[in-house]
Motif scaffolding. Structure first.
Motif, PDB file in Angstrom:
ATOM      1  N   ASP A 312       0.824  -1.210   0.000  1.00 49.40           N
ATOM      2  CA  ASP A 312       0.000   0.000   0.000  1.00 49.40           C
ATOM      3  C   ASP A 312       0.860   1.262   0.000  1.00 49.40           C
ATOM      4  O   ASP A 312       0.394   2.333  -0.402  1.00 49.40           O
ATOM      5  N   SER A 313       2.110   1.151   0.477  1.00 50.07           N
ATOM      6  CA  SER A 313       2.990   2.321   0.521  1.00 50.07           C
ATOM      7  C   SER A 313       3.763   2.516  -0.778  1.00 50.07           C
ATOM      8  O   SER A 313       4.402   3.557  -0.961  1.00 50.07           O
ATOM      9  N   TRP A 314       3.706   1.557  -1.683  1.00 50.59           N
ATOM     10  CA  TRP A 314       4.466   1.691  -2.930  1.00 50.59           C
ATOM     11  C   TRP A 314       4.026   2.902  -3.755  1.00 50.59           C
ATOM     12  O   TRP A 314       4.879   3.664  -4.229  1.00 50.59           O
ATOM     13  N   PRO A 315       2.718   3.117  -3.962  1.00 49.38           N
ATOM     14  CA  PRO A 315       2.333   4.294  -4.754  1.00 49.38           C
ATOM     15  C   PRO A 315       2.813   5.610  -4.148  1.00 49.38           C
ATOM     16  O   PRO A 315       3.231   6.518  -4.877  1.00 49.38           O
ATOM     17  N   THR A 316       2.776   5.720  -2.811  1.00 47.55           N
ATOM     18  CA  THR A 316       3.232   6.952  -2.163  1.00 47.55           C
ATOM     19  C   THR A 316       4.694   7.225  -2.491  1.00 47.55           C
ATOM     20  O   THR A 316       5.084   8.344  -2.866  1.00 47.55           O
ATOM     21  N   LEU A 317       5.522   6.199  -2.358  1.00 45.19           N
ATOM     22  CA  LEU A 317       6.945   6.357  -2.643  1.00 45.19           C
ATOM     23  C   LEU A 317       7.180   6.653  -4.119  1.00 45.19           C
ATOM     24  O   LEU A 317       7.945   7.571  -4.467  1.00 45.19           O
ATOM     25  N   LEU A 318       6.527   5.909  -5.003  1.00 45.63           N
ATOM     26  CA  LEU A 318       6.774   6.088  -6.439  1.00 45.63           C
ATOM     27  C   LEU A 318       6.258   7.417  -6.946  1.00 45.63           C
ATOM     28  O   LEU A 318       6.871   8.058  -7.814  1.00 45.63           O
ATOM     29  N   GLU A 319       5.130   7.872  -6.428  1.00 48.45           N
ATOM     30  CA  GLU A 319       4.627   9.185  -6.829  1.00 48.45           C
ATOM     31  C   GLU A 319       5.593  10.279  -6.397  1.00 48.45           C
ATOM     32  O   GLU A 319       5.850  11.240  -7.134  1.00 48.45           O
ATOM     33  N   ALA A 320       6.161  10.127  -5.189  1.00 50.89           N
ATOM     34  CA  ALA A 320       7.127  11.116  -4.711  1.00 50.89           C
ATOM     35  C   ALA A 320       8.377  11.124  -5.589  1.00 50.89           C
ATOM     36  O   ALA A 320       8.902  12.187  -5.946  1.00 50.89           O
ATOM     37  N   VAL A 321       8.838   9.958  -5.973  1.00 47.44           N
ATOM     38  CA  VAL A 321      10.043   9.854  -6.801  1.00 47.44           C
ATOM     39  C   VAL A 321       9.798  10.439  -8.196  1.00 47.44           C
ATOM     40  O   VAL A 321      10.629  11.193  -8.720  1.00 47.44           O
ATOM     41  N   THR A 322       8.668  10.097  -8.804  1.00 45.43           N
ATOM     42  CA  THR A 322       8.417  10.605 -10.155  1.00 45.43           C
ATOM     43  C   THR A 322       8.199  12.114 -10.158  1.00 45.43           C
ATOM     44  O   THR A 322       8.620  12.803 -11.091  1.00 45.43           O
ATOM     45  N   GLN A 323       7.586  12.650  -9.115  1.00 45.07           N
ATOM     46  CA  GLN A 323       7.450  14.101  -9.028  1.00 45.07           C
ATOM     47  C   GLN A 323       8.811  14.773  -8.854  1.00 45.07           C
ATOM     48  O   GLN A 323       9.076  15.836  -9.426  1.00 45.07           O
ATOM     49  N   TYR A 324       9.680  14.142  -8.077  1.00 46.54           N
ATOM     50  CA  TYR A 324      11.049  14.661  -7.918  1.00 46.54           C
ATOM     51  C   TYR A 324      11.758  14.717  -9.270  1.00 46.54           C
ATOM     52  O   TYR A 324      12.446  15.706  -9.592  1.00 46.54           O
ATOM     53  N   LEU A 325      11.589  13.685 -10.070  1.00 43.83           N
ATOM     54  CA  LEU A 325      12.231  13.665 -11.385  1.00 43.83           C
ATOM     55  C   LEU A 325      11.685  14.747 -12.298  1.00 43.83           C
ATOM     56  O   LEU A 325      12.362  15.182 -13.235  1.00 43.83           O
ATOM     57  N   LYS A 326      10.460  15.190 -12.023  1.00 43.58           N
ATOM     58  CA  LYS A 326       9.859  16.267 -12.806  1.00 43.58           C
ATOM     59  C   LYS A 326      10.200  17.647 -12.255  1.00 43.58           C
ATOM     60  O   LYS A 326       9.737  18.663 -12.778  1.00 43.58           O
ATOM     61  N   GLY A 327      10.966  17.683 -11.170  1.00 46.74           N
ATOM     62  CA  GLY A 327      11.395  18.962 -10.623  1.00 46.74           C
ATOM     63  C   GLY A 327      10.670  19.403  -9.380  1.00 46.74           C
ATOM     64  O   GLY A 327      10.927  20.499  -8.855  1.00 46.74           O
ATOM     65  N   ASP A 328       9.751  18.579  -8.854  1.00 44.56           N
ATOM     66  CA  ASP A 328       9.009  18.928  -7.643  1.00 44.56           C
ATOM     67  C   ASP A 328       9.447  17.998  -6.513  1.00 44.56           C
ATOM     68  O   ASP A 328       9.037  16.831  -6.462  1.00 44.56           O
ATOM     69  N   PRO A 329      10.273  18.466  -5.552  1.00 42.29           N
ATOM     70  CA  PRO A 329      10.803  17.590  -4.512  1.00 42.29           C
ATOM     71  C   PRO A 329       9.925  17.472  -3.273  1.00 42.29           C
ATOM     72  O   PRO A 329      10.274  16.740  -2.346  1.00 42.29           O
ATOM     73  N   GLU A 330       8.795  18.208  -3.222  1.00 39.87           N
ATOM     74  CA  GLU A 330       8.018  18.259  -1.983  1.00 39.87           C
ATOM     75  C   GLU A 330       7.504  16.881  -1.562  1.00 39.87           C
ATOM     76  O   GLU A 330       7.491  16.536  -0.385  1.00 39.87           O
ATOM     77  N   GLY A 331       7.059  16.099  -2.534  1.00 43.78           N
ATOM     78  CA  GLY A 331       6.564  14.772  -2.195  1.00 43.78           C
ATOM     79  C   GLY A 331       7.653  13.891  -1.615  1.00 43.78           C
ATOM     80  O   GLY A 331       7.413  13.103  -0.701  1.00 43.78           O
ATOM     81  N   LEU A 332       8.877  14.031  -2.115  1.00 41.59           N
ATOM     82  CA  LEU A 332       9.995  13.248  -1.607  1.00 41.59           C
ATOM     83  C   LEU A 332      10.346  13.677  -0.184  1.00 41.59           C
ATOM     84  O   LEU A 332      10.624  12.837   0.683  1.00 41.59           O
ATOM     85  N   LEU A 333      10.308  14.955   0.073  1.00 38.17           N
ATOM     86  CA  LEU A 333      10.562  15.443   1.426  1.00 38.17           C
ATOM     87  C   LEU A 333       9.514  14.929   2.399  1.00 38.17           C
ATOM     88  O   LEU A 333       9.822  14.507   3.517  1.00 38.17           O
TER      89      LEU A 333
END
Length: 483
Positions: A312-333
């Motif tokens: 269940d936590s996989w989407p949270t992590l992957l969404e954060a990583v893909t947003q980081y790759l697009k230039g938005d680090p907030e989800g990763l933080l």
């Protein structure tokens, strides 16, 4: 697992000392529990009530120094049966778990049970292991888990020693008594305080070791027990970490395959190998330039490890990583805050009191290098998490063998690909608890009973709670998300 391997495990059982019996008989005077509001620090949800219970620090000196346990309960306290719940850790707070479990039980079971939990000794609202402020010892971004050279390794070793030294300076009076057997003795004091002849019990992860220990020490008071995500009873905590590394690595490859199957969403590769390569690129990028100066490669490794407990936590992590790759680090933080690994003094206290920790660092280094060949994402991470045990100021404590007495048959639940508690542990637990039954689901979620939907396990478990009748051993489909 082969029959020959199980035979070797049985030989190991025969060679192990008996699990010690209670050191003293419980007091004939039943303590009265006064239920009221939980301590503010416990963060108890609405509808949960707490009570304090004094227990001996040292059970060989029952009238000596006492420490406090905080018990918690949800709803009516007058149901025909009561269930005690432990969420694992070791070191996890139980307060609030009883409400989650009570709400998730089938209605027919919930109608029959009052559900209780507690903070074990050393934890949270009970007398806690206080090592002081450890946050200053682990600044972020952290040193890489896999050392690039001897200097980095020695920096990590020095950090582990500082953690152990600080715990010794602050809590040495308490540390020798933070053991699974003492926690089991505390459980029996809880049983007496609740006025019950037997305990019905639900334990997750470390809670399975605690429950099996209780059932061995107090078999006449062990009622219906369900143990989910089972800790291996036949190997040391040190050795189990290396078995865990391999299982976590396999689970990670399953996550990479899932990411590949959802490439239209995450765009990290259409095969598991491609995703794994992309992941290494992300780790390298964070190593070169940590996000906001605090989320680097080790922090991403922490997030990956934490995500192995439930898909269940996989989407949270992957969404954060893909947003980081697009230039938005907030989800990763944000994900780093949610999934961070940190120093848990109570967990260290329980684990480091176990036998089997090598006293020389050369053994740790050699075993970790070997494990790294099979589990490159986890070998060094897991070693550093436990490394303070190499320098722990007390112990190891005397410990006995689970299953050394005639334990009532219990129900074991296990995910086939569970990383934190590999399947072999459940199989070995069944070996040492004759007559127990094991249901294995085809998934890999950890501690999922009641929190995912799987009629294949849920229906026989409910029947067991209501009637005491165990199902046959069996295999089940993977659980589905609840709801």
């Amino acid at each position: 697992m082969t029959k020959n391997h199980l035979t070797r495990c049985a030989a190991l059982v025969a060679a192990t000392v008996l699990l010690s019996t209670p050191l003293v008989a419980a007091s004939a005077a039943t303590p009265k529990l006064k239920w009221g509001a939980c301590p503010d620090s416990a963060g108890a949800p609405r509808g949960v009530y707490c009570a304090k219970l004094l227990v001996p620090l040292d059970y060989s000196k029952p009238t000596g120094r006492q420490i406090t346990l905080t018990l918690s309960a949800n709803g009516s306290l007058s149901s025909p049966h009561f269930m005690l719940v432990n969420p694992g850790g070791p070191g996890a707070s139980g307060i609030g778990t009883e409400k989650l479990v009570s709400a998730a039980l089938p209605q027919a079971v919930a109608d029959q049970y009052s559900v209780f939990s507690f903070d074990p000794r050393g934890v949270g609202a009970s007398t806690p292991v206080d090592c002081g402020d450890l946050t200053k010892l682990s600044p972020h971004p952290a040193l890489p888990y896999k050392p690039a050279n001897a200097k980095q390794e020695q920096q990590r070793v020095a950090l582990a020693k500082k953690v152990a030294d600080q715990c010794g300076a602050k809590a040495k009076w308490l540390l020798p008594y933070i053991t699974t057997e003492n926690a089991a003795r505390d459980m029996d004091r809880i049983r007496i305080a609740l006025g019950k002849q037997k305990i019905d019990y639900l334990g997750y992860s470390f809670g399975t070791k605690l429950g099996a220990t209780y059932a061995t020490m107090f078999p006449q008071h062990a009622g219906r027990f369900i143990l989910d995500s089972v800790v291996d009873p036949l190997v040391s905590t040190y050795q189990s970490g290396f078995e865990q590394n391999v299982a976590l690595e396999k689970r990670t490859q399953q996550m990479f395959a899932w990411v590949a199957a959802n490439d239209k969403t995450y765009h990290l590769g259409k095969t598991g190998q491609a995703v794994a390569k992309a992941w290494e690129g992300i780790r390298a990028r964070l190593a070169a330039k940590p996000v906001s100066g605090k989320v680097g490669k080790p922090e991403l490794d922490d997030m990956l490890a934490s995500s192995m407990y439930t898909e269940d936590s996989w989407p949270t992590l992957l969404e954060a990583v893909t947003q980081y790759l697009k230039g938005d680090p907030e989800g990763l933080l944000s994900a780093a805050d949610q999934l961070a690994l940190g120093v848990d003094p109570a967990q260290l206290a329980y684990n480091c009191n176990d036998k089997g920790w090598p006293p020389t660092w050369s053994r740790w280094h050699r075993d970790t290098v070997r494990s790294d060949r099979q589990a490159p994402h986890y070998a060094w991470l897991n070693t550093w998490y436990s490394a303070p045990c190499a320098f722990w100021p007390v112990g190891p404590a005397k410990a006995g063998r689970i299953g050394s007495s005639k334990v009532p048959p219990i129900l074991l639940l296990q995910g086939r690909y569970d990383g934190p508690t590999p399947l072999a542990g459940a199989q070995r637990m069944q070996l040492v608890l004759p007559g127990s039954r094991l249901l294995v689901d085809a998934g890999g979620n950890h501690a999922s009973y009641l929190f995912t939907d799987n009629p294949c396990t849920d229906v026989p478990a409910a029947k067991y709670w209501l009637t005491g009748k165990l199902p046959a051993n069996g295999t089940c489909p993977a659980s589905r998300p609840a709801g």
